[in-house]
Design a protein around this motif. Structure first.
Motif, PDB file in Angstrom:
ATOM      1  N   ILE A  69       0.900  -1.001  -0.062  1.00  0.00           N
ATOM      2  CA  ILE A  69      -0.043   0.114  -0.174  1.00  0.00           C
ATOM      3  C   ILE A  69       0.969   1.322   0.057  1.00  0.00           C
ATOM      4  CG2 ILE A  69      -1.776   1.268   1.378  1.00  0.00           C
ATOM      5  CD1 ILE A  69      -3.036  -1.342   2.282  1.00  0.00           C
ATOM      6  N   CYS A  70       1.994   1.434   0.859  1.00  0.00           N
ATOM      7  CA  CYS A  70       2.902   2.373   0.799  1.00  0.00           C
ATOM      8  C   CYS A  70       3.391   2.765  -0.733  1.00  0.00           C
ATOM      9  CB  CYS A  70       3.925   2.254   1.787  1.00  0.00           C
ATOM     10  SG  CYS A  70       3.538   2.334   3.508  1.00  0.00           S
ATOM     11  N   ASP A  71       3.813   1.643  -1.152  1.00  0.00           N
ATOM     12  CA  ASP A  71       4.367   1.602  -2.842  1.00  0.00           C
ATOM     13  C   ASP A  71       3.204   2.278  -3.751  1.00  0.00           C
ATOM     14  OD1 ASP A  71       7.060   0.808  -2.173  1.00  0.00           O
ATOM     15  OD2 ASP A  71       6.358  -1.163  -2.613  1.00  0.00           O
ATOM     16  N   SER A  81       8.022  12.367  -0.303  1.00  0.00           N
ATOM     17  CA  SER A  81       8.391  10.955  -0.710  1.00  0.00           C
ATOM     18  C   SER A  81       8.606  10.182   0.588  1.00  0.00           C
ATOM     19  CB  SER A  81       9.704  10.845  -1.690  1.00  0.00           C
ATOM     20  OG  SER A  81      10.039   9.507  -1.984  1.00  0.00           O
ATOM     21  N   LEU A  82       8.167   8.900   0.407  1.00  0.00           N
ATOM     22  CA  LEU A  82       8.416   7.667   1.441  1.00  0.00           C
ATOM     23  C   LEU A  82       9.898   7.467   1.420  1.00  0.00           C
ATOM     24  CD1 LEU A  82       4.974   5.965   1.386  1.00  0.00           C
ATOM     25  CD2 LEU A  82       5.730   7.858   2.819  1.00  0.00           C
ATOM     26  N   SER A  83      10.661   7.622   0.131  1.00  0.00           N
ATOM     27  CA  SER A  83      11.806   7.044  -0.009  1.00  0.00           C
ATOM     28  C   SER A  83      12.907   8.222   0.211  1.00  0.00           C
ATOM     29  CB  SER A  83      11.873   6.495  -1.394  1.00  0.00           C
ATOM     30  OG  SER A  83      13.203   5.963  -1.423  1.00  0.00           O
ATOM     31  N   PRO A  84      13.755   8.106   1.211  1.00  0.00           N
ATOM     32  CA  PRO A  84      14.778   9.213   1.589  1.00  0.00           C
ATOM     33  C   PRO A  84      15.891   9.386   0.299  1.00  0.00           C
ATOM     34  CG  PRO A  84      15.575   6.950   2.664  1.00  0.00           C
ATOM     35  CD  PRO A  84      14.045   6.996   2.115  1.00  0.00           C
ATOM     36  N   ALA A  85      16.396  10.522   0.275  1.00  0.00           N
ATOM     37  CA  ALA A  85      17.341  10.782  -0.768  1.00  0.00           C
ATOM     38  C   ALA A  85      18.357   9.872  -0.723  1.00  0.00           C
ATOM     39  CB  ALA A  85      17.655  12.318  -0.876  1.00  0.00           C
ATOM     40  N   PRO A 176      10.481  12.584   7.193  1.00  0.00           N
ATOM     41  CA  PRO A 176       9.865  10.976   7.295  1.00  0.00           C
ATOM     42  C   PRO A 176      10.180  10.208   5.874  1.00  0.00           C
ATOM     43  CG  PRO A 176       8.206  12.827   7.434  1.00  0.00           C
ATOM     44  CD  PRO A 176       9.386  13.415   7.200  1.00  0.00           C
ATOM     45  N   CYS A 177      10.187   8.900   6.516  1.00  0.00           N
ATOM     46  CA  CYS A 177      10.171   7.891   5.376  1.00  0.00           C
ATOM     47  C   CYS A 177       9.482   6.765   5.731  1.00  0.00           C
ATOM     48  CB  CYS A 177      11.601   7.715   4.855  1.00  0.00           C
ATOM     49  SG  CYS A 177      12.532   6.659   6.030  1.00  0.00           S
ATOM     50  N   MET A 178       9.492   5.785   4.729  1.00  0.00           N
ATOM     51  CA  MET A 178       8.497   4.583   5.274  1.00  0.00           C
ATOM     52  C   MET A 178       9.079   3.784   6.338  1.00  0.00           C
ATOM     53  SD  MET A 178      10.362   2.031   2.280  1.00  0.00           S
ATOM     54  CE  MET A 178      10.122   3.148   0.985  1.00  0.00           C
TER      55      MET A 178
END
Length: 309
Positions: A69-71, A81-85, A176-178
């Motif tokens: 679901i997060c994806d 984004s839920l994905s950090p740099a 914040p990220c996943m």
């Protein structure tokens, strides 16, 4: 009307994970309240058997498991984004740890007698035992941590989270990220649903401050639907087109085969249908329900078992 429909209930920690993600991304959504224990006939009409909470519905597409679901929500709204740099792999591994090891430890701590007493103080007679029986079936033959062991491990895990937050506001950086959403959910349960046990958090004030930052991300749903209305939405919809790259064969099972999918451990109820996609990240089953019509039901690869029927 928002097309994102979340099937959930108020006290579910995994539902809270997704509610927080929706708040962070400022996505409008519809709320469908579902029972916390079986039977869940309206959920199973959509999933074909899977009954863990939550599920995300977009028309006639049903997404199971919060990792997937997060994806899906990340594709819906790439920013924030839920994905950090940086450290993207670390974030995914930490999120998986939060969803599994941290979650099971925290819940073993939360459901000690003092926690159960608080959780079920105002429920109808018999519900507490029905809940316990339901979760015992979902755990199956798996090992359950004893309270003392869970308490020791929970304290250690909180200290480890604290070391990540010593010099940064979130677990993997400045945003914040996943990983944050996965690790926040079981701690949220302790703080909100069993406050009589929440003193375990006091030894890590930077974790409490981080939890305050995470709590500020919530926002109210755009509207509410009944389960029957959500099923009607599915019946009136056509599943979304599949991506071009739909087959990575790691099982020797051809597309078009009748298959079953179930979780590796907790909640092993099986969903069955026609395998129409096995991408690098997820499986998709086509199934037909008398009420909901033709559905595409999606599961992540990691944590799930695919078998030919």
């Amino acid at each position: 009307m928002a097309d994102l429909i979340l099937h959930h209930y108020k006290t579910s920690p995994f539902a809270q994970k997704i509610r927080s993600v929706l708040g962070y991304k400022q996505l409008a959504w519809q709320s469908v309240n579902i029972p916390p224990i079986a039977p869940k006939p309206d959920v199973e009409a959509l999933t074909g058997g899977y009954r863990k909470t939550p599920i995300l519905q977009i028309g006639a597409d049903i997404y199971c498991d919060t990792a997937l679901i997060c994806d899906v929500l990340e594709h819906r709204a790439s920013l924030p984004s839920l994905s950090p740099a940086t450290h993207k792999g670390l974030a995914r591994v930490l999120a998986q740890w939060g969803d599994t090891t941290l979650f099971s430890t925290a819940m073993a701590y939360n459901f000690q007698p003092k926690g159960r007493e608080q959780m079920f103080a105002n429920v109808p007679p018999g519900f507490a035992q029905a809940f316990a029986d339901d979760r015992a079936k979902m755990v199956g033959s798996g090992t359950r941590l004893r309270v003392g062991d869970a308490t020791s491990a929970y304290k250690s895990y909180l200290r480890r989270l604290a070391t990540m937050l010593d010099d940064q506001p979130y677990l993997v950086g400045n945003d914040p990220c996943m990983a944050d959403f996965a690790c926040y959910a079981p701690l949220w349960f302790t703080r909100v649903n069993v406050p009589a046990l929440a003193s375990i958090l006091d030894a890590t004030p930077c974790v409490l401050a981080w939890m305050d930052r995470m709590a500020a991300l919530d926002h109210a749903p755009a509207g509410r639907l009944t389960s029957a209305e959500a099923i009607a939405v599915a019946a009136a919809s056509t599943p979304l087109p599949l991506a071009d790259d739909i087959f990575q064969d790691d099982h020797g099972i051809a597309l078009g085969s009748q298959v079953s999918v179930h979780a590796e451990s907790f909640g092993q109820e099986t969903s069955q249908g026609e395998l129409i996609a096995a991408t690098r990240m997820h499986y998709t089953l086509r199934r037909v329900d008398a009420r909901a019509g033709t559905l595409h039901v999606h599961f992540p690869r990691i944590g799930y078992v695919l078998q030919a029927v």
